[in-house]
Scaffold this motif. Structure first.
Motif, PDB file in Angstrom:
ATOM      1  N   SER A  76       0.864  -1.189   0.000  1.00 55.09           N
ATOM      2  CA  SER A  76       0.000   0.000   0.000  1.00 55.09           C
ATOM      3  C   SER A  76       0.898   1.235   0.000  1.00 55.09           C
ATOM      4  O   SER A  76       2.104   1.137   0.269  1.00 55.09           O
ATOM      5  N   GLY A  77       0.275   2.391  -0.255  1.00 54.89           N
ATOM      6  CA  GLY A  77       1.039   3.640  -0.168  1.00 54.89           C
ATOM      7  C   GLY A  77       1.554   3.859   1.244  1.00 54.89           C
ATOM      8  O   GLY A  77       2.692   4.309   1.446  1.00 54.89           O
ATOM      9  N   MET A  78       0.739   3.509   2.250  1.00 55.20           N
ATOM     10  CA  MET A  78       1.162   3.712   3.638  1.00 55.20           C
ATOM     11  C   MET A  78       2.365   2.841   3.992  1.00 55.20           C
ATOM     12  O   MET A  78       3.221   3.247   4.782  1.00 55.20           O
ATOM     13  N   ALA A  79       2.425   1.635   3.419  1.00 54.81           N
ATOM     14  CA  ALA A  79       3.586   0.770   3.690  1.00 54.81           C
ATOM     15  C   ALA A  79       4.855   1.418   3.125  1.00 54.81           C
ATOM     16  O   ALA A  79       5.925   1.350   3.746  1.00 54.81           O
ATOM     17  N   ALA A  80       4.743   2.075   1.974  1.00 57.58           N
ATOM     18  CA  ALA A  80       5.906   2.767   1.386  1.00 57.58           C
ATOM     19  C   ALA A  80       6.327   3.924   2.283  1.00 57.58           C
ATOM     20  O   ALA A  80       7.522   4.116   2.574  1.00 57.58           O
ATOM     21  N   ILE A  81       5.347   4.696   2.759  1.00 64.97           N
ATOM     22  CA  ILE A  81       5.658   5.865   3.597  1.00 64.97           C
ATOM     23  C   ILE A  81       6.233   5.416   4.946  1.00 64.97           C
ATOM     24  O   ILE A  81       7.204   5.994   5.445  1.00 64.97           O
ATOM     25  N   ALA A  82       5.654   4.363   5.520  1.00 66.41           N
ATOM     26  CA  ALA A  82       6.169   3.857   6.804  1.00 66.41           C
ATOM     27  C   ALA A  82       7.633   3.454   6.663  1.00 66.41           C
ATOM     28  O   ALA A  82       8.461   3.744   7.542  1.00 66.41           O
ATOM     29  N   VAL A 101      -0.748  17.643   5.255  1.00 61.98           N
ATOM     30  CA  VAL A 101      -0.290  16.358   4.718  1.00 61.98           C
ATOM     31  C   VAL A 101      -1.408  15.319   4.881  1.00 61.98           C
ATOM     32  O   VAL A 101      -2.311  15.493   5.724  1.00 61.98           O
ATOM     33  N   TYR A 102      -1.372  14.241   4.097  1.00 62.48           N
ATOM     34  CA  TYR A 102      -2.385  13.178   4.200  1.00 62.48           C
ATOM     35  C   TYR A 102      -2.485  12.720   5.662  1.00 62.48           C
ATOM     36  O   TYR A 102      -1.472  12.417   6.303  1.00 62.48           O
ATOM     37  N   GLY A 103      -3.715  12.674   6.181  1.00 66.22           N
ATOM     38  CA  GLY A 103      -3.950  12.465   7.608  1.00 66.22           C
ATOM     39  C   GLY A 103      -3.266  11.228   8.188  1.00 66.22           C
ATOM     40  O   GLY A 103      -2.713  11.274   9.289  1.00 66.22           O
ATOM     41  N   VAL A 142       6.712  15.723   1.833  1.00 65.06           N
ATOM     42  CA  VAL A 142       5.815  16.729   1.275  1.00 65.06           C
ATOM     43  C   VAL A 142       5.109  16.126   0.057  1.00 65.06           C
ATOM     44  O   VAL A 142       5.640  15.212  -0.577  1.00 65.06           O
ATOM     45  N   GLU A 143       3.899  16.614  -0.219  1.00 64.86           N
ATOM     46  CA  GLU A 143       3.133  16.092  -1.356  1.00 64.86           C
ATOM     47  C   GLU A 143       3.170  17.084  -2.511  1.00 64.86           C
ATOM     48  O   GLU A 143       3.197  18.297  -2.268  1.00 64.86           O
ATOM     49  N   THR A 144       3.125  16.584  -3.751  1.00 60.83           N
ATOM     50  CA  THR A 144       3.206  17.505  -4.895  1.00 60.83           C
ATOM     51  C   THR A 144       1.957  18.387  -4.986  1.00 60.83           C
ATOM     52  O   THR A 144       2.035  19.538  -5.389  1.00 60.83           O
ATOM     53  N   VAL A 171       9.068  12.932  -1.526  1.00 58.77           N
ATOM     54  CA  VAL A 171       7.923  13.606  -2.135  1.00 58.77           C
ATOM     55  C   VAL A 171       6.856  12.578  -2.500  1.00 58.77           C
ATOM     56  O   VAL A 171       7.126  11.625  -3.238  1.00 58.77           O
ATOM     57  N   ASP A 172       5.667  12.781  -1.956  1.00 60.68           N
ATOM     58  CA  ASP A 172       4.522  11.935  -2.279  1.00 60.68           C
ATOM     59  C   ASP A 172       3.892  12.506  -3.552  1.00 60.68           C
ATOM     60  O   ASP A 172       3.296  13.587  -3.538  1.00 60.68           O
ATOM     61  N   ASN A 173       4.041  11.770  -4.642  1.00 59.13           N
ATOM     62  CA  ASN A 173       3.613  12.270  -5.959  1.00 59.13           C
ATOM     63  C   ASN A 173       2.281  11.663  -6.400  1.00 59.13           C
ATOM     64  O   ASN A 173       1.973  11.607  -7.581  1.00 59.13           O
ATOM     65  N   THR A 174       1.497  11.209  -5.411  1.00 58.12           N
ATOM     66  CA  THR A 174       0.224  10.547  -5.725  1.00 58.12           C
ATOM     67  C   THR A 174      -0.699  11.438  -6.554  1.00 58.12           C
ATOM     68  O   THR A 174      -1.294  10.990  -7.526  1.00 58.12           O
ATOM     69  N   PHE A 175      -0.825  12.717  -6.162  1.00 59.03           N
ATOM     70  CA  PHE A 175      -1.807  13.590  -6.814  1.00 59.03           C
ATOM     71  C   PHE A 175      -1.349  14.096  -8.181  1.00 59.03           C
ATOM     72  O   PHE A 175      -2.175  14.351  -9.042  1.00 59.03           O
ATOM     73  N   ALA A 176      -0.040  14.301  -8.376  1.00 59.17           N
ATOM     74  CA  ALA A 176       0.418  14.875  -9.657  1.00 59.17           C
ATOM     75  C   ALA A 176       0.814  13.785 -10.650  1.00 59.17           C
ATOM     76  O   ALA A 176       0.611  13.951 -11.860  1.00 59.17           O
ATOM     77  N   ALA A 195      -0.057   3.941  -5.136  1.00 59.35           N
ATOM     78  CA  ALA A 195      -0.320   3.454  -6.503  1.00 59.35           C
ATOM     79  C   ALA A 195      -1.760   2.983  -6.654  1.00 59.35           C
ATOM     80  O   ALA A 195      -2.209   2.661  -7.752  1.00 59.35           O
ATOM     81  N   THR A 196      -2.467   2.959  -5.527  1.00 60.80           N
ATOM     82  CA  THR A 196      -3.907   2.678  -5.508  1.00 60.80           C
ATOM     83  C   THR A 196      -4.652   3.687  -6.389  1.00 60.80           C
ATOM     84  O   THR A 196      -5.721   3.380  -6.910  1.00 60.80           O
ATOM     85  N   LYS A 197      -4.084   4.883  -6.529  1.00 63.75           N
ATOM     86  CA  LYS A 197      -4.798   5.991  -7.179  1.00 63.75           C
ATOM     87  C   LYS A 197      -4.501   6.013  -8.683  1.00 63.75           C
ATOM     88  O   LYS A 197      -4.816   5.067  -9.360  1.00 63.75           O
ATOM     89  N   TYR A 198      -3.880   7.096  -9.184  1.00 62.59           N
ATOM     90  CA  TYR A 198      -3.748   7.232 -10.645  1.00 62.59           C
ATOM     91  C   TYR A 198      -2.870   6.156 -11.275  1.00 62.59           C
ATOM     92  O   TYR A 198      -3.119   5.737 -12.399  1.00 62.59           O
ATOM     93  N   VAL A 205      -7.220  -2.088  -7.006  1.00 64.13           N
ATOM     94  CA  VAL A 205      -6.016  -2.603  -6.372  1.00 64.13           C
ATOM     95  C   VAL A 205      -5.498  -1.589  -5.352  1.00 64.13           C
ATOM     96  O   VAL A 205      -5.617  -0.377  -5.557  1.00 64.13           O
ATOM     97  N   VAL A 206      -4.985  -2.099  -4.229  1.00 65.12           N
ATOM     98  CA  VAL A 206      -4.308  -1.249  -3.241  1.00 65.12           C
ATOM     99  C   VAL A 206      -2.810  -1.548  -3.372  1.00 65.12           C
ATOM    100  O   VAL A 206      -2.401  -2.708  -3.284  1.00 65.12           O
ATOM    101  N   ALA A 207      -2.016  -0.502  -3.606  1.00 63.72           N
ATOM    102  CA  ALA A 207      -0.580  -0.711  -3.829  1.00 63.72           C
ATOM    103  C   ALA A 207       0.183   0.571  -3.527  1.00 63.72           C
ATOM    104  O   ALA A 207      -0.388   1.669  -3.514  1.00 63.72           O
ATOM    105  N   GLY A 208       1.482   0.425  -3.270  1.00 67.26           N
ATOM    106  CA  GLY A 208       2.345   1.587  -3.056  1.00 67.26           C
ATOM    107  C   GLY A 208       3.660   1.369  -3.756  1.00 67.26           C
ATOM    108  O   GLY A 208       4.017   0.225  -4.093  1.00 67.26           O
ATOM    109  N   SER A 325     -11.053   8.203  -1.979  1.00 68.74           N
ATOM    110  CA  SER A 325     -10.074   7.887  -3.027  1.00 68.74           C
ATOM    111  C   SER A 325     -10.153   8.862  -4.198  1.00 68.74           C
ATOM    112  O   SER A 325     -10.991   9.790  -4.218  1.00 68.74           O
ATOM    113  N   LEU A 326      -9.258   8.665  -5.144  1.00 68.19           N
ATOM    114  CA  LEU A 326      -9.117   9.532  -6.314  1.00 68.19           C
ATOM    115  C   LEU A 326      -8.389   8.736  -7.387  1.00 68.19           C
ATOM    116  O   LEU A 326      -7.875   7.648  -7.107  1.00 68.19           O
ATOM    117  N   GLY A 327      -8.368   9.291  -8.600  1.00 67.63           N
ATOM    118  CA  GLY A 327      -7.674   8.587  -9.680  1.00 67.63           C
ATOM    119  C   GLY A 327      -8.444   7.370 -10.142  1.00 67.63           C
ATOM    120  O   GLY A 327      -7.871   6.422 -10.685  1.00 67.63           O
TER     121      GLY A 327
END
Ligand code: PLP
Length: 381
Positions: A76-82, A101-103, A142-144, A171-176, A195-198, A205-208, A325-327
Motif C-alpha cells: 500500500s502507499g502507507m507501507a511505502a511511507i512507513a 499532509v495526508y492524515g 511533502v506532497e506535490t 515527495v509523495d507524488n500521488t496527486f500529480a 499506486a492505488t490511485k492514478y 487494487v491497493v498498492a504503493g 479515493s481519487l484517480g
C-alpha cells in the motif's frame, strides 16, 4: 524513450521463455536454489516476500517513469511511507511535514517519531514557513499537490533548502503523478506513491511504490523484507496494466477537473473553488511553473450555507459517487470535515481552511458535461 512511450512499455519487451507480450503473473512463493537467469537487483530469486518477478517488472516501469535508478513496490502507499520514516528518521532526527499532509501519514509520523527518538514538526502552508523549517529537518515529507485544498509546494526551492541542510526529501507524488511532475528531477531524494490511485487507475487494487537512487531503495527494500509489506503478484499485474494508459488517463482527469472547476467558479451557490489551475488559487503561479500539461484531477469547493448544505449536495448527486479515493474512472465526492479530516481538532481544521461547507471532487473519466450536469442538479436544490 519519451514519457508517453515509457507509460505504455516501461522496461518490458516480452517474456523470453514463452514469447508472451504481456508480463506473466509469477505466483510461486519460493524459488529453487541454483543459477537463475533472472536476478532482480543482482540477487538470486528465493522467496517472494523479498523479490517477485511480476513485482519487479512494475518496479522497473515506475523507476523509468519517475526517472529513478530503482523502485520498490509495497502492499500500500502507507507501507511505502512507513518504510521511508523507519529507514531515514533515526534518533534525534527532526521530521518535517506540512500541516495539510495526508492524515494517516501525519498520524503515523506522530506515533513513530517518539518511538524512534525523533521529533515531528508541522509547518505551512504558507510555504515560506515550511521553507524556513526545511533546512533544520533530517527528513522532509511533502506532497506535490495537497489534499483537500490542493496547495502546490515550491518543490524546486524546498529541495534546494533540504539538500543544503543535509536532509532527505521524500515527495509523495500521488496527486500529480510523473505525467505532470517528476520530483527526482527537481532534486527530491525519494518519490513515493499511493499506486492505488492514478498509477493503477481502475479502483481495483491497493498498492504503493517508492522510486529513487539505488542506495536509498536498498534501505526501503530491507524494511519491506522485514515488515513483510511486499506487494502481491496479482496486484502488481493490475498496477502494470493500469500504467500503460497512465498518460492518457491523467490528461483526461485534468481536462475534466478544469471543466468542473471553471463551472463551479461561476456558480452562485458556491463561495469558493480550490483548483491549482485557476488564477484564484494561492499556489497558481507555482503550479504553472512546476506542473506540465495539467493541474491534477481533484477540485474542492465551498458550498454557501455550510455543512448542512454541503451534505445535502452530496446526497443529491447521482452519477458522482460519495466515496473516498481519487484517480478512479468514476467521479467521487467526499465531505472532508466529516470524513478524511474528521479527527483533526476543529480549530486546526478551520485554520487550514477545511470548513464544514467544503466538498472535494475527485474528477473521473466520464464526459465532463455529464459530471457538470450532475453537480448542477445537485446544487440546484
Ligand atoms: N498518500 C496520499 C497523498 C494519499 O492520498 C493516500 C491515500 O489516500 C496515501 C498516501 C496512502 O495510500 P494507500 O491508501 O495506498 O495506503
Amino acid at each position: 524513450m519519451r514519457r508517453d512511450t515509457i507509460s505504455v512499455h516501461g522496461d518490458w519487451t516480452f517474456d523470453p521463455y514463452t514469447g508472451s507480450l504481456e508480463p506473466p503473473i509469477h505466483v510461486s512463493a519460493t524459488y529453487r536454489f541454483g543459477e537463475k537467469p533472472f536476478t532482480p537487483r543482482g540477487r538470486m530469486l528465493k522467496y517472494s516476500r523479498e523479490d517477485n518477478p511480476t513485482v519487479h517488472y512494475l518496479e522497473r516501469h515506475v523507476a523509468l517513469l519517475e526517472g529513478g535508478e530503482d523502485a520498490v513496490a509495497f502492499s500500500s502507499g502507507m507501507a511505502a511511507i512507513a518504510s521511508t520514516i523507519l529507514g531515514f528518521a533515526g534518533r534525534g532526527a527532526r521530521i518535517l511535514m506540512p500541516r495539510e499532509v495526508y492524515g494517516v501519514t501525519r498520524i503515523l509520523a506522530e506515533r513513530l517519531a517518539p518511538r524512534l527518538g525523533a521529533s515531528l514538526k508541522l509547518a505551512g502552508p504558507p510555504w515560506d514557513e515550511f521553507l524556513e523549517e526545511a533546512s533544520r529537518a533530517a527528513l522532509v515529507i511533502v506532497e506535490t499537490i495537497t489534499n483537500p485544498l490542493l496547495h502546490v509546494p515550491p518543490l524546486d526551492e524546498v529541495s534546494k533548502v533540504v539538500s543544503e541542510g543535509g536532509g532527505v526529501l521524500v515527495v509523495d507524488n500521488t496527486f500529480a503523478t510523473p505525467v505532470l511532475l517528476r520530483p527526482l528531477e527537481l532534486g527530491a531524494d525519494i518519490v513515493v506513491h499511493s499506486a492505488t490511485k492514478y498509477l493503477s487507475g481502475h479502483n481495483d487494487v491497493v498498492a504503493g511504490v517508492a522510486a529513487g537512487p539505488s542506495d536509498r531503495m536498498e534501505v526501503l527494500w530491507e524494511w519491506r523484507k522485514m515488515l513483510g509489506s511486499q506487494l502481491g503478484p496479482f496486484e502488481a499485474y493490475l498496477a502494470l496494466r493500469g500504467l500503460k494508459t497512465l498518460h492518457l488517463r491523467v490528461r483526461r482527469h485534468c481536462e475534466n477537473a478544469r471543466a468542473v472547476a471553471e463551472y463551479l467558479e461561476d456558480h452562485p451557490r458556491v463561495s469558493r473553488v480550490y483548483y491549482p489551475g485557476l488564477p484564484s488559487h494561492p499556489d497558481h503561479s507555482t503550479a504553472r511553473r512546476l506542473l506540465a500539461g495539467g493541474y491534477g484531477g481533484v477540485v474542492s469547493f465551498e458550498v454557501r450555507g455550510g455543512g448542512e448544505e454541503a451534505l445535502r449536495v452530496m446526497s443529491r448527486v447521482r452519477l458522482i459517487r460519495p466515496a473516498p479515493s481519487l484517480g478512479t474512472p468514476s467521479t467521487l465526492i467526499i465531505h472532508p470535515a466529516s470524513s478524511s479530516h474528521r479527527d483533526l481538532p476543529l480549530a486546526e481544521r478551520l485554520r487550514l481552511g477545511i470548513t464544514d461547507g467544503l466538498l472535494r471532487v475527485a474528477v473521473g473519466l466520464e464526459d465532463p458535461e455529464d459530471i457538470v450536469e450532475d453537480l448542477s442538479k445537485a446544487l440546484a436544490g
